[in-house]
Design a protein around this motif. Structure first.
Motif, PDB file in Angstrom:
ATOM      1  N   VAL A 166      34.417  41.525  40.244  1.00 13.30           N
ATOM      2  CA  VAL A 166      34.597  40.460  39.255  1.00 13.30           C
ATOM      3  C   VAL A 166      34.672  39.074  39.890  1.00 13.30           C
ATOM      4  O   VAL A 166      34.203  38.097  39.307  1.00 13.30           O
ATOM      5  CB  VAL A 166      35.860  40.732  38.399  1.00 13.30           C
TER       6      VAL A 166
ATOM      7  N   TYR B  34      39.817  44.947  35.554  1.00 17.81           N
ATOM      8  CA  TYR B  34      38.452  44.547  35.873  1.00 17.81           C
ATOM      9  C   TYR B  34      37.977  45.313  37.096  1.00 17.81           C
ATOM     10  O   TYR B  34      38.770  45.885  37.835  1.00 17.81           O
ATOM     11  CB  TYR B  34      38.325  43.038  36.107  1.00 17.81           C
ATOM     12  N   ASP B  35      36.646  45.345  37.308  1.00 12.66           N
ATOM     13  CA  ASP B  35      36.104  46.072  38.451  1.00 12.66           C
ATOM     14  C   ASP B  35      36.181  45.202  39.697  1.00 12.66           C
ATOM     15  O   ASP B  35      36.480  44.005  39.635  1.00 12.66           O
ATOM     16  CB  ASP B  35      34.672  46.531  38.185  1.00 12.66           C
TER      17      ASP B  35
ATOM     18  N   THR C 286      41.411  48.557  40.602  1.00  8.51           N
ATOM     19  CA  THR C 286      40.361  48.071  39.715  1.00  8.51           C
ATOM     20  C   THR C 286      39.995  49.151  38.704  1.00  8.51           C
ATOM     21  O   THR C 286      40.293  50.336  38.889  1.00  8.51           O
ATOM     22  CB  THR C 286      39.112  47.674  40.516  1.00  8.51           C
ATOM     23  N   SER C 287      39.303  48.730  37.657  1.00  6.37           N
ATOM     24  CA  SER C 287      38.924  49.685  36.620  1.00  6.37           C
ATOM     25  C   SER C 287      37.911  50.706  37.119  1.00  6.37           C
ATOM     26  O   SER C 287      37.751  51.773  36.509  1.00  6.37           O
ATOM     27  CB  SER C 287      38.342  48.937  35.413  1.00  6.37           C
TER      28      SER C 287
END
Length: 294
Positions: free
Chosen positions: A151, A147-148, A189-190
Motif C-alpha cells: 500500500v 491493507y496489503d 497486512t491483509s
C-alpha cells in the motif's frame, strides 16, 4: 525526576546559526507551553521521536535525529536543524538525574492553525517501568492493519514510513489487545505479512536466523532494532531484514518486541499459543541495550 522545563525550539533556525543555544528557550514544566490552536493536538499533524536516557546517557541519539529528518521530509515539514536539536539535548541532559531510566521526547509540529510557523519542543519524563516486560515477557495478539503490504508504494500520502503524532489507531490496537487478554499486538497486512507493533519493531528467530520485517514505506525503520542487529552481527549470528509471513512468525523459535524505552520484551504467548522465553539472548539484549550507545 522529569526535566523541570519544556524546551521550546525555533524550528526555522538556519543550519549555520552560530549561537544555536539561543534558538530554544526553557519554559517551566508546569507553565503553559502550547497554544489551543496547535495542530499537533488538534490533528496529530506532526512528527516525534522518543529517545531513552539511561543513567545520564542519551541512547542512539544520532539514529533518532536521522529518523526525525526522514519523517520531516515525508511530511513536508521544515528539515530539522540538527546542531540546534543536539544543543537542546545536551542542555536537557545537564538538568536531569545521572541515574535511572528516562524518556526524552522530541516533537516537530505543523504549528498553530493559520499561524506563521511550525512549532517544536523537547521534554524529558521518567520512563514507564518495563522491568516485568523484559524479564517475564509479554502476551501478544496479531491484528489486521487493514491493507496489503504494497500500500505505501501505491499511496505514499498515507505517511506510513514517518513517525507521526497520529497515534489514535495504535492506541486503539493496544486497547483491543487488552480486551483479548494480551499486553500488546503485532500488526499484519491483509495479505498475511508481518509489519510491526504499535510502538515497537518485531524480531523473530526463525531456523536460527534473527529476522525483522524489511523496512519499507509501510514499516517504520526501528532504531533499537537496527542497533540490536549490529550487536547480533558482531557476535556472529545471522540476521536478515526481509518480508516475513504470519505463518513464519507463528512457527518462530523466539520473538521479541523491541523499542527505545521498553528495550527487548520477549513474547511468551502469540495468539493464545505459549512461546518459551530464550533467556540467554534476552538477557544479553537487555545488557547491551542498557549500556551507553551513541
Amino acid at each position: 525526576m522529569a526535566l523541570p522545563y519544556t524546551l521550546i525550539i525555533d524550528p526555522l533556525a538556519a543550519d549555520d546559526d552560530a549561537e544555536v543555544d539561543g534558538t530554544f528557550r526553557a519554559v517551566p514544566a508546569d507553565a503553559p507551553a502550547l497554544r489551543v490552536g496547535e495542530l499537533s493536538t488538534q490533528r496529530g499533524d506532526g512528527i516525534f521521536e522518543t529517545i531513552a536516557v539511561v543513567d545520564g546517557h542519551v541512547q542512539e541519539s544520532e539514529a533518532h535525529l536521522a529518523r526525525l529528518v526522514r519523517s520531516a521530509e515525508i511530511c513536508e515539514l521544515p528539515v530539522p536543524n540538527l546542531r540546534q536539536w543536539r544543543a537542546a539535548i545536551s542542555f536537557a541532559l545537564e538538568q536531569v538525574p545521572a541515574e535511572g531510566e528516562l524518556a526524552m521526547k522530541l516533537v516537530l509540529s505543523r504549528g498553530v492553525e493559520h499561524g506563521p510557523a511550525p512549532t517544536a519542543w523537547l521534554s524529558v519524563n521518567p520512563a514507564a517501568d518495563s522491568t516485568a516486560a523484559r524479564t517475564q515477557g509479554i502476551r501478544v495478539v496479531t491484528l489486521d492493519r487493514g491493507y496489503d503490504h504494497g500500500v505505501a508504494e501505491r499511496a505514499p500520502w498515507l505517511l506510513l514510513g514517518a513517525k507521526t503524532l497520529s497515534y489514535a489507531v495504535n492506541m486503539a490496537a493496544l486497547r483491543e489487545a487488552r480486551r483479548r487478554g494480551a499486553d500488546d499486538t503485532i500488526f499484519v497486512t491483509s495479505d498475511g505479512f508481518v509489519m510491526e507493533g504499535p510502538t515497537s519493531s518485531v524480531i523473530a528467530r526463525i531456523d536460527g536466523v534473527f529476522v525483522t520485517p524489511r523496512p519499507s514505506g509501510s514499516i517504520l525503520a526501528g532504531t533499537t532494532q537496527a542497533s540490536l542487529f549490529e550487536y547480533i552481527r558482531v557476535h556472529d549470528y545471522p540476521v536478515a531484514e526481509r518480508d516475513m509471513t504470519i505463518d513464519e512468525l507463528r512457527s518462530a523459535e523466539a520473538i521479541w518486541l523491541v523499542s527505545s524505552v521498553r528495550l527487548a520484551a520477549p513474547v511468551v504467548e502469540l495468539d493464545g499459543v505459549p512461546l518459551a522465553i530464550d533467556a540467554e539472548p534476552t538477557d544479553a539484549f537487555t545488557r547491551y541495550l542498557l549500556s551507553p550507545r551513541n
